[in-house]
Design a protein around this motif. Structure first.
Motif, PDB file in Angstrom:
ATOM      1  N   UNK A  95      -9.626  -4.756  -2.917  1.00  0.00           N
ATOM      2  CA  UNK A  95      -8.127  -5.281  -2.183  1.00  0.00           C
ATOM      3  C   UNK A  95      -7.492  -5.021  -3.262  1.00  0.00           C
ATOM      4  N   UNK A  96      -7.699  -5.901  -3.895  1.00  0.00           N
ATOM      5  CA  UNK A  96      -7.109  -5.838  -5.720  1.00  0.00           C
ATOM      6  C   UNK A  96      -6.858  -4.254  -6.272  1.00  0.00           C
ATOM      7  N   UNK A  97      -7.770  -3.744  -6.159  1.00  0.00           N
ATOM      8  CA  UNK A  97      -7.903  -2.276  -6.880  1.00  0.00           C
ATOM      9  C   UNK A  97      -7.084  -1.669  -6.017  1.00  0.00           C
ATOM     10  N   UNK A  98      -7.376  -1.425  -4.522  1.00  0.00           N
ATOM     11  CA  UNK A  98      -6.341  -0.112  -3.913  1.00  0.00           C
ATOM     12  C   UNK A  98      -5.051  -0.870  -3.952  1.00  0.00           C
ATOM     13  N   UNK A  99      -4.479  -2.038  -4.453  1.00  0.00           N
ATOM     14  CA  UNK A  99      -3.239  -2.273  -4.626  1.00  0.00           C
ATOM     15  C   UNK A  99      -2.458  -1.472  -6.503  1.00  0.00           C
ATOM     16  N   UNK A 100      -3.225  -2.087  -7.216  1.00  0.00           N
ATOM     17  CA  UNK A 100      -2.931  -2.213  -8.271  1.00  0.00           C
ATOM     18  C   UNK A 100      -3.348  -1.025  -9.275  1.00  0.00           C
ATOM     19  N   UNK A 101      -4.597  -0.355  -8.490  1.00  0.00           N
ATOM     20  CA  UNK A 101      -4.865   1.412  -8.956  1.00  0.00           C
ATOM     21  C   UNK A 101      -5.691   0.475 -10.688  1.00  0.00           C
ATOM     22  N   UNK A 102      -6.338   1.483 -11.022  1.00  0.00           N
ATOM     23  CA  UNK A 102      -7.187   0.806 -12.784  1.00  0.00           C
ATOM     24  C   UNK A 102      -6.900  -0.126 -13.583  1.00  0.00           C
ATOM     25  N   UNK A 103      -5.436  -0.553 -13.458  1.00  0.00           N
ATOM     26  CA  UNK A 103      -4.182  -1.587 -14.061  1.00  0.00           C
ATOM     27  C   UNK A 103      -5.265  -2.830 -13.513  1.00  0.00           C
ATOM     28  N   UNK A 104      -6.057  -2.789 -12.966  1.00  0.00           N
ATOM     29  CA  UNK A 104      -6.640  -3.979 -12.217  1.00  0.00           C
ATOM     30  C   UNK A 104      -8.572  -4.014 -13.206  1.00  0.00           C
TER      31      UNK A 104
ATOM     32  N   UNK B  39       0.817  -1.096   0.333  1.00  0.00           N
ATOM     33  CA  UNK B  39       0.323   0.051  -0.501  1.00  0.00           C
ATOM     34  C   UNK B  39       0.846   1.055  -0.097  1.00  0.00           C
ATOM     35  N   UNK B  40       2.407   1.279  -0.048  1.00  0.00           N
ATOM     36  CA  UNK B  40       2.788   2.341  -0.209  1.00  0.00           C
ATOM     37  C   UNK B  40       2.885   2.996  -2.107  1.00  0.00           C
ATOM     38  N   UNK B  41       3.794   3.477  -2.051  1.00  0.00           N
ATOM     39  CA  UNK B  41       3.491   4.254  -3.241  1.00  0.00           C
ATOM     40  C   UNK B  41       4.324   3.475  -4.344  1.00  0.00           C
ATOM     41  N   UNK B  42       4.887   2.380  -4.258  1.00  0.00           N
ATOM     42  CA  UNK B  42       5.181   1.430  -4.885  1.00  0.00           C
ATOM     43  C   UNK B  42       4.712   0.439  -5.497  1.00  0.00           C
TER      44      UNK B  42
END
Length: 361
Positions: A54-63, A21-24
Motif C-alpha cells: 500500500x505504501x509503495x503504490x502511493x510513494x513508488x520506488x522511493x519507499x 492514487x492520482x498522478x500527484x
C-alpha cells in the motif's frame, strides 16, 4: 448545506485522489499514513506485505520497508494496534475509547477473574521487557474460553486486551512476532490532551471521510476500523446510484491526473466491495480462501487501477528465494488499449524491480 450532485466520473476521481492514487504522489511515508489514517497489516505476502504494498503504490520506488520499521520502532511517529499502523498524532483520538475496553461482558468478566494475571504481566514487562508473548509466563486463574484459535492462548489474549486498553504497546517485531512493552515506554509522554469520546469519534469520522473522499454515512467496516462517517462532510448524490453519500467538500472540483497502479487486495480504495461496485462497476473477491479450482483471478490477485477506472486484476506471486516475480495472468475486465497494456506492463516491471526480482511470465 445544499446537496451536491456528482456524476460517477467525478465521484471516482474524488475517491482516487483522496487515497493518494492520482498522478500527484505524496512526499513521504509519514505524510501518507497521516492522510490515509492507517496502513493495514496482514501476514499474507504473496506479492509483498500488504502495508508495504500500500505504501509503495502511493510513494513508488522511493519507499523502502525499512522506513516503516523506523517509524514504528525508532522515530515513534507511527504506532501499531489491532493489525493497523496509525500515525502517532492520532493516538489521542483513541484514548477515550481505550478507557472503555473491554466492551464485551465476556472479556470484562475474564479480565476481572484474572486481575493477578494482569498484574503479573505488567510487572514482568516492567522488570524484563520488551518481551515476546512466549517469554511471558501464563499465570491465568481462568483460561480464555473459545472454540477458535484463541482457545487457551491466555497470554496473547491478555496482551491484546491490554493493548486496546493502552496499558501495553507493540514496540517492534522479530520476524512476524510482536514484541511487547509497557505503553508508557513506547508512546510519547507529551501528547496533546485527548478529547472526550464523542468529540474523538467525530474527529476520526472527519479524517476517515477525508481519506476516502466519498462514503456512505453508515458504511460497513471492521472491528478494527469502522466504515461510517455519520454527518461528516456534505451530503451528495451520485448520478445513477440510489441513495445519498457524504463527500469531503474540499475534494470537489479539483483537477485530476491519473496513473496506473497495482493495488493490494486490502487497499482502502477497494476494501468496501459494495462501494467498489457502485462507484467503479468493479467486481472483486479475494480468492485466497477459495479452493484453487474455484478461483477466477488467482490466489492474491491485485486490482489494477488506470486513471479513474479499475480495469483488471494481476495474478502474480513473488518468490524472494528464487529472485523471481511470476506473472500467471493479467485479467482484463475491459479490453486493454495498447497504451493501457504498456502502462500495466511498466507497473509490473517497477513492482518487481522495487523488490529486486526479475519478471517471469
Amino acid at each position: 448545506m445544499a446537496t451536491l450532485r456528482l456524476d460517477r466520473e467525478e465521484a471516482r476521481r474524488i475517491a482516487v485522489r483522496a487515497q493518494l492514487l492520482d498522478a500527484q504522489r505524496p512526499d513521504g511515508l509519514l505524510e501518507t499514513v497521516r492522510h490515509l489514517t492507517l496502513l493495514q497489516i496482514d501476514p499474507t505476502a504473496a506479492v509483498a506485505p500488504s502495508a508495504d504494498l500500500i505504501a509503495w503504490s502511493r510513494l513508488g520506488p522511493a519507499y523502502r520497508p525499512e522506513q516503516l520499521r523506523q517509524g514504528l520502532e525508532q522515530d515513534r511517529t507511527l504506532w501499531e494496534c489491532n493489525a493497523m499502523v496509525r500515525p502517532m498524532d492520532d493516538l489521542r483520538l483513541y484514548r477515550a475509547d481505550m478507557s472503555a475496553v473491554p466492551r464485551s461482558d465476556k472479556a470484562r468478566e475474564w479480565l476481572r477473574a484474572n486481575e493477578t494475571f494482569r498484574r503479573d504481566v505488567l510487572d514482568r514487562l516492567g522488570s524484563s521487557g520488551p518481551l515476546l508473548s512466549r517469554d511471558i509466563p501464563d499465570t491465568s486463574v481462568v483460561a480464555w474460553p473459545s472454540t477458535g484459535w484463541t482457545n487457551n492462548r491466555n497470554v496473547t489474549k491478555l496482551l491484546e486486551i491490554l493493548l486496546l486498553r493502552g496499558e501495553v504497546a507493540v514496540t517492534g517485531r522479530r520476524g512476524k512476532q510482536r514484541v511487547w512493552d509497557l505503553a508508557e515506554r513506547v508512546y510519547p509522554a507529551d501528547q496533546a490532551e485527548a478529547p472526550p469520546e464523542a468529540e474523538a469519534r467525530w474527529l476520526r469520522a472527519e479524517r476517515r471521510l477525508r481519506s476516502l473522499g466519498i462514503q456512505r454515512a453508515n458504511a460497513p467496516g471492521s472491528p478494527a476500523e469502522p466504515g461510517e462517517v455519520g454527518e461528516a462532510g456534505q451530503e451528495a448524490v451520485v448520478e445513477g446510484i440510489p441513495g445519498t453519500w457524504r463527500v469531503d467538500p474540499a475534494a470537489v472540483g479539483q483537477p485530476f491526473g491519473g496513473r496506473t497502479v497495482l493495488l493490494s487486495p486490502f487497499d482502502r480504495l477497494v476494501h468496501d466491495r459494495v462501494r467498489l461496485q457502485e462507484l467503479f462497476g468493479f467486481e472483486y473477491v479475494l480468492e485466497m480462501y477459495k479452493p484453487k479450482g474455484q478461483r477466477r483471478w488467482g490466489y492474491f490477485a491485485l486490482p489494477i487501477l488506470h486513471g479513474d477506472a479499475l480495469v483488471g486484476k494481476l495474478d502474480a506471486v513473488a518468490d524472494r528465494k528464487a529472485g523471481t516475480f511470476t506473472v500467471h495472468a493479467v485479467h482484463e475486465d475491459v479490453p486493454f488499449t495498447p497504451a493501457v497494456a504498456e502502462a500495466v506492463h511498466q507497473e509490473i516491471q517497477e513492482l518487481a524491480a522495487w523488490q529486486q526480482l526479475r519478471v517471469v511470465r
